[in-house]
Design a protein around this motif. Structure first.
Motif, PDB file in Angstrom:
ATOM      1  N   GLU A 254     -22.161   7.345  29.964  1.00 37.04           N
ATOM      2  CA  GLU A 254     -21.441   8.610  30.075  1.00 37.04           C
ATOM      3  C   GLU A 254     -22.097   9.521  31.107  1.00 37.04           C
ATOM      4  O   GLU A 254     -21.417  10.203  31.871  1.00 37.04           O
ATOM      5  N   LYS A 255     -23.431   9.535  31.135  1.00 39.89           N
ATOM      6  CA  LYS A 255     -24.164  10.374  32.098  1.00 39.89           C
ATOM      7  C   LYS A 255     -23.828   9.953  33.533  1.00 39.89           C
ATOM      8  O   LYS A 255     -23.616  10.805  34.398  1.00 39.89           O
ATOM      9  N   CYS A 256     -23.757   8.644  33.770  1.00 45.95           N
ATOM     10  CA  CYS A 256     -23.421   8.141  35.105  1.00 45.95           C
ATOM     11  C   CYS A 256     -21.992   8.515  35.488  1.00 45.95           C
ATOM     12  O   CYS A 256     -21.731   8.938  36.608  1.00 45.95           O
ATOM     13  N   LEU A 257     -21.069   8.349  34.552  1.00 53.76           N
ATOM     14  CA  LEU A 257     -19.665   8.665  34.826  1.00 53.76           C
ATOM     15  C   LEU A 257     -19.474  10.166  35.038  1.00 53.76           C
ATOM     16  O   LEU A 257     -18.717  10.581  35.913  1.00 53.76           O
ATOM     17  N   GLU A 258     -20.199  10.987  34.259  1.00 53.49           N
ATOM     18  CA  GLU A 258     -20.127  12.436  34.431  1.00 53.49           C
ATOM     19  C   GLU A 258     -20.665  12.855  35.802  1.00 53.49           C
ATOM     20  O   GLU A 258     -20.217  13.838  36.383  1.00 53.49           O
ATOM     21  N   ALA A 259     -21.638  12.095  36.308  1.00 56.49           N
ATOM     22  CA  ALA A 259     -22.226  12.397  37.624  1.00 56.49           C
ATOM     23  C   ALA A 259     -21.255  12.064  38.759  1.00 56.49           C
ATOM     24  O   ALA A 259     -21.497  12.428  39.903  1.00 56.49           O
ATOM     25  N   GLY A 260     -20.173  11.350  38.433  1.00 56.05           N
ATOM     26  CA  GLY A 260     -19.173  11.040  39.446  1.00 56.05           C
ATOM     27  C   GLY A 260     -18.972   9.564  39.723  1.00 56.05           C
ATOM     28  O   GLY A 260     -18.160   9.191  40.559  1.00 56.05           O
ATOM     29  N   ALA A 261     -19.724   8.700  39.022  1.00 56.46           N
ATOM     30  CA  ALA A 261     -19.546   7.255  39.221  1.00 56.46           C
ATOM     31  C   ALA A 261     -18.168   6.836  38.703  1.00 56.46           C
ATOM     32  O   ALA A 261     -17.663   7.399  37.737  1.00 56.46           O
ATOM     33  N   ASP A 262     -17.587   5.846  39.359  1.00 58.70           N
ATOM     34  CA  ASP A 262     -16.268   5.341  38.962  1.00 58.70           C
ATOM     35  C   ASP A 262     -16.386   4.181  37.986  1.00 58.70           C
ATOM     36  O   ASP A 262     -15.402   3.772  37.377  1.00 58.70           O
ATOM     37  N   GLY A 263     -17.593   3.626  37.882  1.00 57.70           N
ATOM     38  CA  GLY A 263     -17.842   2.516  36.972  1.00 57.70           C
ATOM     39  C   GLY A 263     -19.329   2.449  36.674  1.00 57.70           C
ATOM     40  O   GLY A 263     -20.137   3.127  37.314  1.00 57.70           O
ATOM     41  N   TYR A 264     -19.681   1.641  35.695  1.00 56.18           N
ATOM     42  CA  TYR A 264     -21.077   1.533  35.246  1.00 56.18           C
ATOM     43  C   TYR A 264     -21.347   0.093  34.858  1.00 56.18           C
ATOM     44  O   TYR A 264     -20.533  -0.530  34.189  1.00 56.18           O
ATOM     45  N   ILE A 265     -22.486  -0.409  35.289  1.00 56.69           N
ATOM     46  CA  ILE A 265     -22.895  -1.743  34.880  1.00 56.69           C
ATOM     47  C   ILE A 265     -24.413  -1.734  34.706  1.00 56.69           C
ATOM     48  O   ILE A 265     -25.124  -1.110  35.489  1.00 56.69           O
ATOM     49  N   SER A 266     -24.880  -2.376  33.635  1.00 58.64           N
ATOM     50  CA  SER A 266     -26.321  -2.366  33.383  1.00 58.64           C
ATOM     51  C   SER A 266     -26.975  -3.636  33.925  1.00 58.64           C
ATOM     52  O   SER A 266     -26.329  -4.660  34.093  1.00 58.64           O
ATOM     53  N   LYS A 267     -28.269  -3.508  34.229  1.00 60.65           N
ATOM     54  CA  LYS A 267     -29.073  -4.653  34.675  1.00 60.65           C
ATOM     55  C   LYS A 267     -29.648  -5.322  33.435  1.00 60.65           C
ATOM     56  O   LYS A 267     -29.994  -4.640  32.489  1.00 60.65           O
ATOM     57  N   PRO A 268     -29.806  -6.628  33.417  1.00 62.70           N
ATOM     58  CA  PRO A 268     -29.369  -7.554  34.454  1.00 62.70           C
ATOM     59  C   PRO A 268     -27.843  -7.573  34.554  1.00 62.70           C
ATOM     60  O   PRO A 268     -27.148  -7.491  33.550  1.00 62.70           O
ATOM     61  N   VAL A 269     -27.358  -7.661  35.785  1.00 64.33           N
ATOM     62  CA  VAL A 269     -25.924  -7.549  36.051  1.00 64.33           C
ATOM     63  C   VAL A 269     -25.170  -8.782  35.567  1.00 64.33           C
ATOM     64  O   VAL A 269     -25.539  -9.912  35.865  1.00 64.33           O
ATOM     65  N   ASN A 270     -24.116  -8.524  34.806  1.00 63.52           N
ATOM     66  CA  ASN A 270     -23.185  -9.570  34.404  1.00 63.52           C
ATOM     67  C   ASN A 270     -22.193  -9.726  35.562  1.00 63.52           C
ATOM     68  O   ASN A 270     -21.413  -8.821  35.849  1.00 63.52           O
ATOM     69  N   VAL A 271     -22.262 -10.859  36.252  1.00 65.41           N
ATOM     70  CA  VAL A 271     -21.480 -11.071  37.471  1.00 65.41           C
ATOM     71  C   VAL A 271     -19.978 -10.944  37.207  1.00 65.41           C
ATOM     72  O   VAL A 271     -19.262 -10.305  37.986  1.00 65.41           O
ATOM     73  N   ASP A 272     -19.490 -11.530  36.134  1.00 61.63           N
ATOM     74  CA  ASP A 272     -18.057 -11.454  35.834  1.00 61.63           C
ATOM     75  C   ASP A 272     -17.615 -10.008  35.621  1.00 61.63           C
ATOM     76  O   ASP A 272     -16.557  -9.591  36.093  1.00 61.63           O
ATOM     77  N   GLU A 273     -18.444  -9.248  34.919  1.00 53.60           N
ATOM     78  CA  GLU A 273     -18.140  -7.840  34.666  1.00 53.60           C
ATOM     79  C   GLU A 273     -18.126  -7.049  35.981  1.00 53.60           C
ATOM     80  O   GLU A 273     -17.243  -6.233  36.223  1.00 53.60           O
ATOM     81  N   LEU A 274     -19.090  -7.332  36.849  1.00 56.91           N
ATOM     82  CA  LEU A 274     -19.163  -6.662  38.152  1.00 56.91           C
ATOM     83  C   LEU A 274     -17.926  -6.973  38.990  1.00 56.91           C
ATOM     84  O   LEU A 274     -17.314  -6.071  39.570  1.00 56.91           O
ATOM     85  N   LEU A 275     -17.549  -8.241  39.060  1.00 57.95           N
ATOM     86  CA  LEU A 275     -16.379  -8.637  39.853  1.00 57.95           C
ATOM     87  C   LEU A 275     -15.107  -7.990  39.319  1.00 57.95           C
ATOM     88  O   LEU A 275     -14.244  -7.554  40.080  1.00 57.95           O
ATOM     89  N   GLN A 276     -14.998  -7.904  38.006  1.00 57.14           N
ATOM     90  CA  GLN A 276     -13.833  -7.275  37.384  1.00 57.14           C
ATOM     91  C   GLN A 276     -13.770  -5.791  37.778  1.00 57.14           C
ATOM     92  O   GLN A 276     -12.712  -5.280  38.145  1.00 57.14           O
ATOM     93  N   LEU A 277     -14.921  -5.110  37.712  1.00 62.03           N
ATOM     94  CA  LEU A 277     -14.979  -3.698  38.113  1.00 62.03           C
ATOM     95  C   LEU A 277     -14.599  -3.519  39.578  1.00 62.03           C
ATOM     96  O   LEU A 277     -13.834  -2.622  39.932  1.00 62.03           O
ATOM     97  N   LEU A 278     -15.153  -4.364  40.449  1.00 57.71           N
ATOM     98  CA  LEU A 278     -14.857  -4.277  41.879  1.00 57.71           C
ATOM     99  C   LEU A 278     -13.370  -4.484  42.140  1.00 57.71           C
ATOM    100  O   LEU A 278     -12.766  -3.782  42.959  1.00 57.71           O
ATOM    101  N   ASN A 279     -12.778  -5.457  41.471  1.00 54.86           N
ATOM    102  CA  ASN A 279     -11.344  -5.696  41.650  1.00 54.86           C
ATOM    103  C   ASN A 279     -10.523  -4.486  41.233  1.00 54.86           C
ATOM    104  O   ASN A 279      -9.532  -4.147  41.861  1.00 54.86           O
ATOM    105  N   GLN A 280     -10.963  -3.814  40.159  1.00 50.46           N
ATOM    106  CA  GLN A 280     -10.233  -2.620  39.680  1.00 50.46           C
ATOM    107  C   GLN A 280     -10.323  -1.470  40.675  1.00 50.46           C
ATOM    108  O   GLN A 280      -9.325  -0.833  40.984  1.00 50.46           O
ATOM    109  N   ILE A 281     -11.530  -1.216  41.199  1.00 54.44           N
ATOM    110  CA  ILE A 281     -11.692  -0.021  42.024  1.00 54.44           C
ATOM    111  C   ILE A 281     -11.333  -0.238  43.492  1.00 54.44           C
ATOM    112  O   ILE A 281     -11.064   0.724  44.192  1.00 54.44           O
ATOM    113  N   MET A 282     -11.292  -1.488  43.944  1.00 53.85           N
ATOM    114  CA  MET A 282     -11.010  -1.729  45.366  1.00 53.85           C
ATOM    115  C   MET A 282      -9.541  -2.095  45.610  1.00 53.85           C
ATOM    116  O   MET A 282      -9.133  -2.242  46.751  1.00 53.85           O
ATOM    117  N   ASN A 283      -8.768  -2.234  44.569  1.00 49.61           N
ATOM    118  CA  ASN A 283      -7.350  -2.589  44.759  1.00 49.61           C
ATOM    119  C   ASN A 283      -6.438  -1.469  44.339  1.00 49.61           C
ATOM    120  O   ASN A 283      -6.767  -0.572  43.686  1.00 49.61           O
TER     121      ASN A 283
END
Length: 124
Positions: free
Chosen positions: A95-124
């Motif tokens: 929530e802190k990241c999103l309030e700061a203006g981020a459009d998405g959030y992913i924690s490390k270690p990065v889940n590749v499938d989750e990252l790709l899904q987020l990228l597809n949502q925000i870049m299309n």
């Protein structure tokens, strides 16, 4: 998938940049990287082809929160989507990241499938 736009990875750890770049390039994304938020902001100013930013939130000098704030305050950068990438995965961090203006959030270690899904949502 929008292959024309580049993804900017901003992280103070070159191993994280290497790993994220390798994963994204294997999936036909074009990547740029910066080892500091200041360097990343300069790259965004120079390159109008950046379609998304993967922002490490915990960096020395200027952290991701401050960098996102600066992006959102600049007319030419405010519409570039930002995914906060952070090792902070405690209650409220997302929530802190999103309030700061981020459009998405992913924690490390990065889940590749989750990252790709987020990228597809925000870049299309």
């Amino acid at each position: 998938m929008n292959e024309k736009k580049e993804i900017l990875i901003i992280d103070d750890d070159s191993k994280n940049i290497f790993a994220l770049s390798a994963v994204l390039k294997a999936r036909k994304y074009s990547c740029l990287s910066a080892l500091s938020a200041k360097e990343g902001l300069a790259l965004m100013d120079q390159n109008p082809n950046i379609g998304a930013v993967l922002m490490d939130m915990m960096m020395p000098e200027m952290d991701g929160y401050e960098a996102i704030g600066r992006m959102k305050a600049e007319e030419n950068l405010k519409n570039i989507p930002v995914i906060a990438v952070t090792a902070q995965a405690m209650t409220g961090d997302r929530e802190k990241c999103l309030e700061a203006g981020a459009d998405g959030y992913i924690s490390k270690p990065v889940n590749v499938d989750e990252l790709l899904q987020l990228l597809n949502q925000i870049m299309n």
